[in-house]
Each structure stands twice: as C-alpha cells, then as structure tokens.
Design an enzyme around this catalytic site. Sequence first.
Site, PDB file in Angstrom:
ATOM      1  N   TYR A   1      95.682 -72.202   8.809  1.00  0.00           N
ATOM      2  CA  TYR A   1      95.900 -70.779   8.520  1.00  0.00           C
ATOM      3  C   TYR A   1      96.775 -70.138   9.594  1.00  0.00           C
ATOM      4  O   TYR A   1      97.751 -69.443   9.282  1.00  0.00           O
ATOM      5  CB  TYR A   1      94.546 -70.068   8.430  1.00  0.00           C
ATOM      6  CG  TYR A   1      94.616 -68.604   8.038  1.00  0.00           C
ATOM      7  CD1 TYR A   1      94.821 -68.228   6.717  1.00  0.00           C
ATOM      8  CD2 TYR A   1      94.454 -67.596   8.995  1.00  0.00           C
ATOM      9  CE1 TYR A   1      94.868 -66.891   6.354  1.00  0.00           C
ATOM     10  CE2 TYR A   1      94.496 -66.261   8.639  1.00  0.00           C
ATOM     11  CZ  TYR A   1      94.705 -65.908   7.314  1.00  0.00           C
ATOM     12  OH  TYR A   1      94.757 -64.581   6.960  1.00  0.00           O
TER      13      TYR A   1
ATOM     14  N   LYS B   1     100.541 -68.556   8.857  1.00  0.00           N
ATOM     15  CA  LYS B   1     100.865 -67.134   8.999  1.00  0.00           C
ATOM     16  C   LYS B   1     101.990 -66.939  10.022  1.00  0.00           C
ATOM     17  O   LYS B   1     102.824 -66.046   9.877  1.00  0.00           O
ATOM     18  CB  LYS B   1      99.616 -66.328   9.380  1.00  0.00           C
ATOM     19  CG  LYS B   1      98.602 -66.230   8.243  1.00  0.00           C
ATOM     20  CD  LYS B   1      99.181 -65.547   7.010  1.00  0.00           C
ATOM     21  CE  LYS B   1      98.177 -65.414   5.886  1.00  0.00           C
ATOM     22  NZ  LYS B   1      98.721 -64.737   4.685  1.00  0.00           N
TER      23      LYS B   1
HETATM   24  N1  LIG Z   1      90.560 -59.997   4.748  1.00  0.00           N
HETATM   25  C1  LIG Z   1      91.036 -59.930   5.993  1.00  0.00           C
HETATM   26  O1  LIG Z   1      90.320 -59.541   6.940  1.00  0.00           O
HETATM   27  C2  LIG Z   1      92.472 -60.321   6.267  1.00  0.00           C
HETATM   28  C3  LIG Z   1      92.930 -60.207   7.575  1.00  0.00           C
HETATM   29  C4  LIG Z   1      94.249 -60.548   7.854  1.00  0.00           C
HETATM   30  C5  LIG Z   1      95.074 -60.975   6.825  1.00  0.00           C
HETATM   31  N2  LIG Z   1      94.578 -61.094   5.560  1.00  0.00           N
HETATM   32  C6  LIG Z   1      95.509 -61.544   4.507  1.00  0.00           C
HETATM   33  O2  LIG Z   1      95.394 -60.674   3.392  1.00  0.00           O
HETATM   34  C7  LIG Z   1      95.756 -61.389   2.194  1.00  0.00           C
HETATM   35  C8  LIG Z   1      94.683 -61.186   1.151  1.00  0.00           C
HETATM   36  O3  LIG Z   1      93.478 -61.728   1.671  1.00  0.00           O
HETATM   37  P1  LIG Z   1      92.036 -61.298   1.138  1.00  0.00           P
HETATM   38  O4  LIG Z   1      91.189 -61.138   2.319  1.00  0.00           O
HETATM   39  O5  LIG Z   1      92.166 -60.214   0.131  1.00  0.00           O
HETATM   40  O6  LIG Z   1      91.642 -62.698   0.445  1.00  0.00           O
HETATM   41  P2  LIG Z   1      90.728 -63.061  -0.822  1.00  0.00           P
HETATM   42  O7  LIG Z   1      89.708 -62.028  -1.058  1.00  0.00           O
HETATM   43  O8  LIG Z   1      90.300 -64.463  -0.582  1.00  0.00           O
HETATM   44  O9  LIG Z   1      91.794 -63.009  -2.021  1.00  0.00           O
HETATM   45  C9  LIG Z   1      92.791 -64.000  -2.094  1.00  0.00           C
HETATM   46  C10 LIG Z   1      93.640 -63.786  -3.309  1.00  0.00           C
HETATM   47  O10 LIG Z   1      94.579 -64.862  -3.362  1.00  0.00           O
HETATM   48  C11 LIG Z   1      94.497 -65.483  -4.634  1.00  0.00           C
HETATM   49  N3  LIG Z   1      94.743 -66.916  -4.471  1.00  0.00           N
HETATM   50  C12 LIG Z   1      94.005 -67.802  -3.760  1.00  0.00           C
HETATM   51  N4  LIG Z   1      94.537 -69.024  -3.850  1.00  0.00           N
HETATM   52  C13 LIG Z   1      95.649 -68.917  -4.619  1.00  0.00           C
HETATM   53  C14 LIG Z   1      96.621 -69.835  -5.088  1.00  0.00           C
HETATM   54  N5  LIG Z   1      96.577 -71.149  -4.805  1.00  0.00           N
HETATM   55  N6  LIG Z   1      97.635 -69.368  -5.864  1.00  0.00           N
HETATM   56  C15 LIG Z   1      97.695 -68.065  -6.192  1.00  0.00           C
HETATM   57  N7  LIG Z   1      96.808 -67.141  -5.799  1.00  0.00           N
HETATM   58  C16 LIG Z   1      95.784 -67.583  -5.026  1.00  0.00           C
HETATM   59  C17 LIG Z   1      93.106 -65.195  -5.146  1.00  0.00           C
HETATM   60  O11 LIG Z   1      93.132 -65.176  -6.552  1.00  0.00           O
HETATM   61  P3  LIG Z   1      92.228 -66.112  -7.506  1.00  0.00           P
HETATM   62  O12 LIG Z   1      91.160 -66.758  -6.663  1.00  0.00           O
HETATM   63  O13 LIG Z   1      91.675 -65.132  -8.509  1.00  0.00           O
HETATM   64  O14 LIG Z   1      93.195 -67.069  -8.083  1.00  0.00           O
HETATM   65  C18 LIG Z   1      92.857 -63.795  -4.605  1.00  0.00           C
HETATM   66  O15 LIG Z   1      93.384 -62.820  -5.449  1.00  0.00           O
HETATM   67  C19 LIG Z   1      95.952 -62.841   2.621  1.00  0.00           C
HETATM   68  O16 LIG Z   1      97.320 -63.099   2.803  1.00  0.00           O
HETATM   69  C20 LIG Z   1      95.217 -62.915   3.939  1.00  0.00           C
HETATM   70  O17 LIG Z   1      95.728 -63.952   4.755  1.00  0.00           O
HETATM   71  C21 LIG Z   1      93.296 -60.780   5.261  1.00  0.00           C
END
Ligand SMILES: NC(=O)c1ccc[n+]([C@@H]2O[C@H](COP(=O)([O-])OP(=O)(O)OC[C@H]3O[C@@H](n4cnc5c(N)ncnc54)[C@H](OP(=O)(O)O)[C@@H]3O)[C@@H](O)[C@H]2O)c1
Length: 235
Positions: free
Chosen positions: A155, A159
């Site tokens: 990861y 990133k």
């Molecule tokens: N949450 C945090 O604290 C945080 C912090 C820093 C950065 N981020 C970044 O924010 C972004 C969103 O993260 P989140 O926390 O909202 O994650 P999440 O709740 O795990 O959601 C991930 C999303 O990505 C989709 N996904 C997963 N694998 C995929 C694949 N192989 N192809 C296409 N779509 C896929 C999932 O859709 P389905 O499972 O429905 O297919 C879901 O909509 C990411 O880039 C993450 O790195 C998050």
Amino acid sequence: MSPLRLQGRRAVVSGGSRGVGRAVCLAYLREGATVVATARSATHLDGLRRDAEALPGVLAGTLAMDLADPESVRAAAAGARALLGRVDIVVNNAAVLGPRGPLTATPFGDLRSALAVNVAGPVELVAALADALSDGAVIINVTSGAAGRARWGAYGLTKAALNIATDMLAEDLAERRVRCVAINPGPVRTEMRHAAYPDEDPATVRHPRSIVEPFVAIAAGAPVEGVLEASEWTR
Ligand SMILES: NC(=O)c1ccc[n+]([C@@H]2O[C@H](COP(=O)([O-])OP(=O)(O)OC[C@H]3O[C@@H](n4cnc5c(N)ncnc54)[C@H](OP(=O)(O)O)[C@@H]3O)[C@@H](O)[C@H]2O)c1
C-alpha cells in the site's frame, strides 16, 4: 440559494460504492454534476443510486470495473464515454489496502495486485478516457499519508507511485490544460480504515462526508497542483 458549483460538469468516480468514493459521488450530485460511478459490481452501487434520486445532479450510470483487469477498465471507460460524451472530472478513488508489513515480507502476489489496482488501473483509466477529457478537465487521484511509509507493505509503495504518477500525468496532459491533483483524505471512517486500525473506535474518526470539500472545489476549478491534505483545506 447559492448556485450549484458543478452544474454541467461530467464526472467519473471509481469506488463509488462506499467510503470516500461514495461521499464524493454524493457531494458532486449535490452540486449538480452528472456522475458515472464504478465498483467491481454495479449492484454494489444500488444504494448510491437510491440516494442520488433526491439530489439535483444526475447519476448517469453505475458501471462494473475491476481495476485489476485492464480489459474491465477499458470497457468501463468506453461505457462512461458512451454515457457522458466528454469527461470533465476523473476521480481515481478505488484502492486496496492489502497486508501491511515490511516490503521484504510482502508476497509477490500481494505486491502485484496492489500495484495493479492502486496504480496501473488508475493510469489505464485515464489513458482510456484521455480522448474524451475536456479542455481544462481535472484528474483527482486519492492518495494517502502512508505513501512511502515503511512497514505499510504494498500500500505504501503504491500510494507513493500514485503521487509520482500524478505529476507525470500532469506533464503528459499539460498541453490539453488537464490538471492532475492528488488528495490525501486523511483518516476517514471507512471499511479500509477499520481494516488498518481494527482496535480503533470508529466514532473517533471523521465521517467521509466531512472531507469532500476539496474534491468539490478542485473539480469546480480551484487552481491546485501536487499533493494536498484534505484536513488542511481552508479555502
Ligand atoms: N479511509 C481512510 O482513512 C483513508 C486514508 C487515506 C487514504 N484513503 C484512500 O481513500 C480511497 C478510498 O478508500 P476508502 O477508505 O473509502 O476504502 P473502502 O471503504 O475500502 O472503499 C474502497 C472502494 O474501492 C472499490 N474497490 C476495491 N477494490 C477494487 C478493484 N479491484 N477495482 C475497482 N474498485 C475496487 C470498492 O468497491 P467494491 O468493493 O464495491 O468493488 C470501494 O468502493 C483509497 O484510495 C484509499 O487509499 C483512505
């Protein structure tokens, strides 16, 4: 009433089924945008479709796209182009966390699949949409504070690579006046956050809807470049 900031703007958002991506889709729809949302299965987007009905924007389509599969990415891009014609905003939000730990302990398969979903897939999506990008379009890549962080396994590596890809795409597409920005949402209450910090009380972490403002403002034209921390957005 203030005018809708994204009226007439057409957006493609990956990972719209939950978490940050779903919140960004709803924010764009609240501001009048026309949105195509993707997830690995279109049925994962049924809840978004229901919520979109009450909003002024248009959810033009929900498409299946697996970022690990270039054929799936190209098919989804073709679908988005058919639905939208031109594209003004691309949000590369979807990603996988994968197992954390030292890079030297990361199995090759986990490394390869995280690089595919978090880096190669988003770049392929931009490439497949490139001809449809409008003059002045914006690409927003969702990055993380864990970029380049040791012991965050694939990861952290992906990133960091996505941040570099953001700068490279900005140069590649500069002649087309396409802006490329990476936004780090910071800690947000999502499934991915819970997987990374299972012992944390989710109530202590911000809801995704609280970090969407820079996604809206940049999509609406705020002149921002490089990597941006959502928590430091003050405009
Ligand atoms: N949450 C945090 O604290 C945080 C912090 C820093 C950065 N981020 C970044 O924010 C972004 C969103 O993260 P989140 O926390 O909202 O994650 P999440 O709740 O795990 O959601 C991930 C999303 O990505 C989709 N996904 C997963 N694998 C995929 C694949 N192989 N192809 C296409 N779509 C896929 C999932 O859709 P389905 O499972 O429905 O297919 C879901 O909509 C990411 O880039 C993450 O790195 C998050």
